[in-house]
Design a protein around this motif. Structure first.
Motif, short mmCIF file in Angstrom:
data_model
loop_
_atom_site.label_atom_id
_atom_site.label_comp_id
_atom_site.label_asym_id
_atom_site.label_seq_id
_atom_site.Cartn_x
_atom_site.Cartn_y
_atom_site.Cartn_z
N TYR A 157 36.99 53.22 70.27
CA TYR A 157 35.86 53.98 70.80
C TYR A 157 36.28 54.56 72.14
N CYS A 173 20.83 49.94 64.81
CA CYS A 173 19.71 50.88 64.89
C CYS A 173 19.38 51.51 63.55
N THR A 186 23.44 55.50 71.91
CA THR A 186 23.73 55.67 70.49
C THR A 186 22.60 55.18 69.58
N TYR A 191 34.48 57.74 67.81
CA TYR A 191 34.49 56.37 67.28
C TYR A 191 35.06 56.36 65.87
N LEU A 240 23.34 47.34 73.40
CA LEU A 240 22.43 48.48 73.54
C LEU A 240 21.64 48.46 74.84
N THR A 246 21.46 52.03 76.15
CA THR A 246 20.64 52.84 75.25
C THR A 246 19.16 52.54 75.39
N GLU A 265 29.17 47.39 66.96
CA GLU A 265 28.56 47.30 68.29
C GLU A 265 29.61 47.71 69.31
N ARG A 266 29.42 48.90 69.89
CA ARG A 266 30.54 49.56 70.54
C ARG A 266 30.76 49.22 72.01
N SER A 267 29.78 48.74 72.71
CA SER A 267 29.97 48.53 74.13
C SER A 267 30.81 47.29 74.39
N GLU A 295 24.68 53.48 66.08
CA GLU A 295 24.84 52.04 66.21
C GLU A 295 24.27 51.35 64.98
#
Length: 403
Positions: free
Chosen positions: A264, A59, A52, A251, A348, A351, A398-400, A56
């Motif tokens: 998510y 980013c 992402t 998301y 990340l 990523t 922050e998705r993870s 994100e």
């Protein structure tokens, strides 16, 4: 007897393994040290798998250039791993849909987030509520609209780690030590050493510390700038699905009764969907709690109600190894330039794995071109970093679950 190699790497997660592969491909001899019983059992195993670089939030600033370069590398990198290992990593390329669950959130996305997305090198497509449900029919009727980010990717982190592990196993230039933990790292004018809890040591030209939160123990100068952010998630099996049950990862963000929800969903190629995710700044345990699962379920009810009934297969918690400014630390951390950090990737790690490997390899080669120099400047270890306290700083989006 000491091991001797060109480069010793501490940490066998996705970043450490990616660095090992790139250095070995450059012709370096590598010793990879991992404290777990096998590679990839830490933060990488808990990741959701979204790639992402655009959506994100961390980013949306300087890190965007680093993440964008990593996204460019990804397809060829996975082809390279498949050729070396025989393990194909399925890649979901339908893109990421970020939806708004009410008009106020849609306005926020349009006024605050869309202008930044439009300045990125990636495409963005505005979606009406009907457009969003046309792409993913199971989305809630509450969806007010959203945006499709077609360049964002997703994969199953376990597939990626399997390909990396097989690649390293097949390369005679790489020696993997599992079940062994590094206790100290030193450097001198001719190289560096890693000391192991087995009583052995590894002498190398360079030592790369890619140990996530454990990097704090090996690099005391980073101790106040790395923090854990706990996340929980689970896998659900979509009945009768034999391939991707969704064509996009999806998301949303919303607040309810003072609780921030960040549902998510990342589909897997075998009919599962990874569903998350929670954020607990400073928490350093791996306990899956009822409260955390309830938070995920409430987010799921709002985003995709039909998914609430999907059978749950695996629940997990992970620890994102984040820096206080949410930018990883990549570069030399000793006076001699032989101890390199590659840590603090937060949410990340998946990523940024390919670009991190390339940047570390450039430092080892000593041939850093202008493009790599700019990316390394963004991630430089000597940048001003505030110490973290009980509040830990913002982590929205922050998705993870871990990396």
């Amino acid at each position: 007897m000491p091991d001797t190699c060109d480069v010793a790497i501490i940490g066998g997660g996705v970043v450490g393994c990616a660095v090992a592969h790139r250095l070995a491909a450059d012709g370096r001899s590598v010793v990879l040290v991992e404290g777990g019983p096998r590679l990839g059992l830490g933060a990488s195993d808990a990741a959701m798998g979204g790639i992402t670089p655009q959506s994100e939030p961390s980013c949306l600033g300087p890190l965007g250039a680093v993440a964008g370069r990593s996204r460019e590398l990804y397809p060829a990198w996975l082809d390279e791993l498949a050729a070396a290992s025989g393990v194909v990593v399925p890649l979901l390329d339908g893109g990421d849909i970020q939806v708004a669950l009410d008009e106020a959130e849609m306005e926020r996305l349009e006024t605050e987030v869309l202008p930044v997305w439009m300045n990125s090198p990636f495409a963005v497509e505005r979606l009406t509520a009907a457009d969003a449900r046309g792409l993913e029919p199971l989305l809630s009727e509450s969806v007010a609209g959203g945006f499709l980010l077609p360049d964002e990717l997703a994969l199953d982190p376990r597939d990626l780690l399997a390909a990396l592990a097989a690649t390293l196993e097949a390369n005679p230039a790489v020696r993997v030590l599992t079940g062994v933990r590094a206790t100290a790292v030193t450097s001198g004018p001719r190289g560096a050493r890693a000391y192991l809890d087995s009583g052995d040591r590894v002498s190398a030209g360079f030592v790369v510390v890619a140990a996530g939160l454990l990097s704090r123990e090996l690099l005391p100068g980073l101790r106040d700038h790395l923090l854990p952010i706990k996340g929980m998630a689970y896998d659900a099996r979509v009945p009768e699905a034999r391939s991707y049950p969704l064509r996009h990862h999806v998301y949303a963000e919303f607040s309810e009764d003072g609780v921030e929800h960040s549902p998510y969903l990342v589909p897997r190629h075998d009919g599962r969907v990874a569903i998350g995710v929670t954020y607990e700044i400073g928490a350093d345990d791996l306990t899956v709690t009822g409260a955390g699962l309830a938070e995920i379920r409430r987010g799921l009810e709002a985003l995709m109600p039909a998914a609430v009934s999907w059978p749950v297969e695996r629940r997990w918690a992970g620890l994102r190894p984040a820096t206080t400014d949410r930018i990883p630390i990549i570069g030399p951390v000793d006076a001699n330039g032989y101890v390199l950090a590659a840590t603090g990737h937060g949410g990340l790690g998946i990523t940024l794995a390919p670009v991190t490997a390339d940047l570390v390899a450039a430092l080892v080669r000593g041939g850093v071109d202008a493009g790599a120099r700019e990316l390394l400047r963004i991630c430089r270890p000597d940048r001003p970093l505030a110490p973290w306290g009980p509040e830990g700083g913002p982590v929205d989006g922050e998705r993870s679950a871990a990396s």
